[in-house]
Design an enzyme around this catalytic site. Structure first.
Site, short mmCIF file in Angstrom:
data_model
loop_
_atom_site.label_atom_id
_atom_site.label_comp_id
_atom_site.label_asym_id
_atom_site.label_seq_id
_atom_site.Cartn_x
_atom_site.Cartn_y
_atom_site.Cartn_z
N HIS A 42 0.83 -1.21 0.00
CA HIS A 42 0.00 0.00 0.00
C HIS A 42 0.86 1.25 0.00
O HIS A 42 1.37 1.68 1.05
CB HIS A 42 -0.93 0.01 1.21
CG HIS A 42 -2.09 0.96 1.06
ND1 HIS A 42 -3.37 0.53 0.77
CD2 HIS A 42 -2.16 2.30 1.11
CE1 HIS A 42 -4.17 1.58 0.69
NE2 HIS A 42 -3.45 2.68 0.87
N HIS A 44 1.26 5.23 -2.44
CA HIS A 44 0.74 6.12 -3.48
C HIS A 44 1.91 6.83 -4.14
O HIS A 44 2.99 6.94 -3.54
CB HIS A 44 -0.21 7.17 -2.89
CG HIS A 44 -1.27 6.62 -2.00
ND1 HIS A 44 -2.33 5.86 -2.47
CD2 HIS A 44 -1.44 6.72 -0.66
CE1 HIS A 44 -3.11 5.53 -1.45
NE2 HIS A 44 -2.59 6.03 -0.34
N TYR A 60 -7.75 17.47 -0.49
CA TYR A 60 -6.44 17.94 -0.02
C TYR A 60 -5.47 17.92 -1.19
O TYR A 60 -5.75 17.33 -2.25
CB TYR A 60 -5.91 17.05 1.13
CG TYR A 60 -5.48 15.66 0.68
CD1 TYR A 60 -4.14 15.35 0.47
CD2 TYR A 60 -6.42 14.64 0.48
CE1 TYR A 60 -3.75 14.09 0.06
CE2 TYR A 60 -6.04 13.38 0.06
CZ TYR A 60 -4.71 13.10 -0.14
OH TYR A 60 -4.33 11.85 -0.55
N ARG A 136 -10.02 0.12 -6.06
CA ARG A 136 -10.24 0.59 -4.70
C ARG A 136 -11.56 1.35 -4.63
O ARG A 136 -11.82 2.23 -5.45
CB ARG A 136 -9.10 1.51 -4.27
CG ARG A 136 -9.13 1.83 -2.77
CD ARG A 136 -8.13 2.90 -2.42
NE ARG A 136 -7.84 2.90 -0.98
CZ ARG A 136 -7.33 3.91 -0.32
NH1 ARG A 136 -7.04 5.05 -0.95
NH2 ARG A 136 -7.09 3.84 0.97
N HIS A 195 -6.15 -0.80 5.95
CA HIS A 195 -5.78 -0.15 7.21
C HIS A 195 -6.53 -0.65 8.44
O HIS A 195 -7.25 0.10 9.12
CB HIS A 195 -5.98 1.37 7.09
CG HIS A 195 -5.26 2.01 5.93
ND1 HIS A 195 -4.07 1.54 5.43
CD2 HIS A 195 -5.59 3.09 5.18
CE1 HIS A 195 -3.68 2.31 4.41
NE2 HIS A 195 -4.60 3.24 4.24
N ASP A 262 1.85 2.57 3.62
CA ASP A 262 0.96 3.71 3.38
C ASP A 262 1.76 4.97 3.04
O ASP A 262 1.28 6.09 3.24
CB ASP A 262 0.03 3.96 4.56
CG ASP A 262 -1.13 4.90 4.22
OD1 ASP A 262 -1.57 4.90 3.06
OD2 ASP A 262 -1.57 5.65 5.12
N ASN A 267 -1.71 13.67 4.47
CA ASN A 267 -2.41 14.28 5.61
C ASN A 267 -3.63 15.04 5.10
O ASN A 267 -3.59 16.25 4.89
CB ASN A 267 -1.46 15.23 6.35
CG ASN A 267 -2.09 15.79 7.61
OD1 ASN A 267 -3.17 15.37 8.02
ND2 ASN A 267 -1.41 16.74 8.23
#
Length: 317
Positions: A42, A44, A60, A136, A195, A262, A267
C-alpha cells in the site's frame, strides 16, 4: 498552457518534495530479516502535477512523491515489490498510478485503480495491461457511511471487475463491515480491507465491529492490510498499541494478511484548504516496519505476509 501561477505551484511542490526526501533519508534501517520478494502492499505516488493534474474536487493537495522516491523507499526497506494504490486526489484519472507502475517495472510493481460507471471495457483492458489488478472503493474520503450506499458502491465495482479476475479493495470503517458482513462474505471476487478495517488501536480487540472483521479473515472471505498503523493509533513513534489488533488478525488467518507502509503518509486532515499543499505526516517507515517482527515473531509467518500472500493476490511471478 504554462502560466506564472502553474510555475509557482510546481516550484512549491518541488520544494516540499525535496524536504520530504530529506526526511526519508534519515529513516530507520530495518532490523528484521526481510525475505526475498517482500512486498509493500500500500503506497501512493504523486508525480509532477504539470504532467498529472490533480482532481479539481479533491479534499487535499499532497506534495510531490515520485516513483524515484518510492524506489528509494523500497531500497531502504530491502523490499522487492510494491502495490501502488490510486489515491482520491486523482479521481478516476489513473495515469499517475500507471506511470508509477511503468517506472518501477512489471517485476516490481502492480497497482489498484479507481473506476466508475463511465469506465469502458477498453479502458479496463488498458489498466490491466498497465499492471492494475484490482480497484479501490474509497468509502471514507467520500464520506459514505450508510451501509446501503456502501453496499451499492461495492456491488457496482464487483460487476465491473469480476470477469477480469481482479479484486475489490474497500477503504471503510468497522461499522460498515459489521453491517455488511454477510454480503461481504458472499462477494464473488476477493475482498481486501484497508488499514486494519478502520479499527482504533486504543479501543482494543473488543471494539464494536472488529469481531466481524476477524470472522471474515478467519473464514478466508477477506484479506486485511495491517498498514498505516499510525492512522489507527496516536501512540507515536512506534504505534505499539496497534500490536493487539495486528496479532489478532494474523492469528485469525495469516494467509489473508497483507502489510504496507501507506507511504508517503498523506495528511488529508491538515485543516488546510484543498488547494494548498498539506505536509505529509512525519512517519519513520523503517521504525514502523520493525513493528512487524513484534506483530509476527515467526519468520515463516512474516514470509507469508510479505511474499506469499501478495504474490497470490497481485499476480507476481
Amino acid at each position: 498552457m504554462t502560466t506564472r501561477r502553474s510555475i509557482l505551484q510546481a516550484t512549491a511542490l518541488g520544494a516540499v518534495a525535496a524536504s520530504s526526501r530529506a526526511r526519508a533519508a534519515v529513516r530507520t534501517v530495518p532490523d528484521l530479516e526481510v525475505p526475498r520478494g517482500a512486498c509493500d502492499c500500500h503506497v501512493h505516488v504523486f508525480p509532477d502535477p504539470a504532467r498529472f493534474p490533480l482532481f479539481a474536487g479533491r479534499t487535499y493537495t499532497p506534495p510531490v512523491a515520485t516513483p524515484a522516491d518510492l524506489l528509494q523507499l523500497q531500497r531502504d526497506l530491502h523490499l522487492d515489490r510494491v502495490v501502488i494504490v490510486q489515491p482520491s486526489v486523482y479521481g478516476t484519472d489513473n495515469r499517475a498510478t500507471l506511470d508509477g507502475i511503468r517506472e518501477l517495472g512489471p517485476q516490481r510493481a502492480r497497482g489498484l485503480a479507481v473506476i466508475d460507471a463511465k469506465t469502458t471495457p477498453a479502458q479496463m483492458e488498458e489498466l490491466h495491461q498497465g499492471g492494475i489488478r484490482g480497484v479501490r472503493v474509497n468509502l471514507e474520503t467520500a464520506g459514505v457511511v450508510d451501509p446501503a450506499a456502501s453496499a451499492q458502491k461495492l456491488k457496482a465495482a464487483v460487476e465491473q471487475v469480476q470477469a477480469r479476475g481482479w479484486h475489490v479493495q474497500a477503504y471503510t470503517r468497522l461499522s460498515i463491515i459489521e453491517a455488511l458482513k454477510d454480503e461481504l462474505a458472499r462477494m464473488p471476487v476477493p475482498l481486501v480491507v484497508d488499514h486494519f478495517g478502520g479499527a482504533r488501536a486504543g479501543r482494543g480487540v473488543s471494539q464494536p465491529g472488529f469481531a466481524a472483521l476477524l470472522d471474515l479473515v478467519r473464514s478466508g472471505k477477506a484479506y486485511v492490510k495491517i498498514s498505516g498503523a499510525y492512522r489507527s493509533s496516536d501512540a507515536a513513534p512506534d504505534f505499539a498499541d496497534a500490536a493487539p489488533l495486528a496479532r489478532a488478525l494474523i492469528a485469525a488467518n495469516p494467509d489473508r494478511i497483507l502489510w504496507g507502509t501507506d507511504w508517503p503518509h498523506t495528511n488529508s486532515a491538515s485543516g488546510k484548504p484543498a488547494t494548498e499543499i498539506s505536509e505529509p505526516l512525519p512517519i519513520d517507515d523503517g521504525r514502523l516496519f520493525n513493528q512487524l517482527a513484534k506483530w509476527a515473531p515467526d519468520a515463516a509467518t512474516r514470509r507469508r505476509i510479505l511474499v506469499d500472500n501478495p504474490a497470490r493476490l497481485y499476480g507476481f511471478a
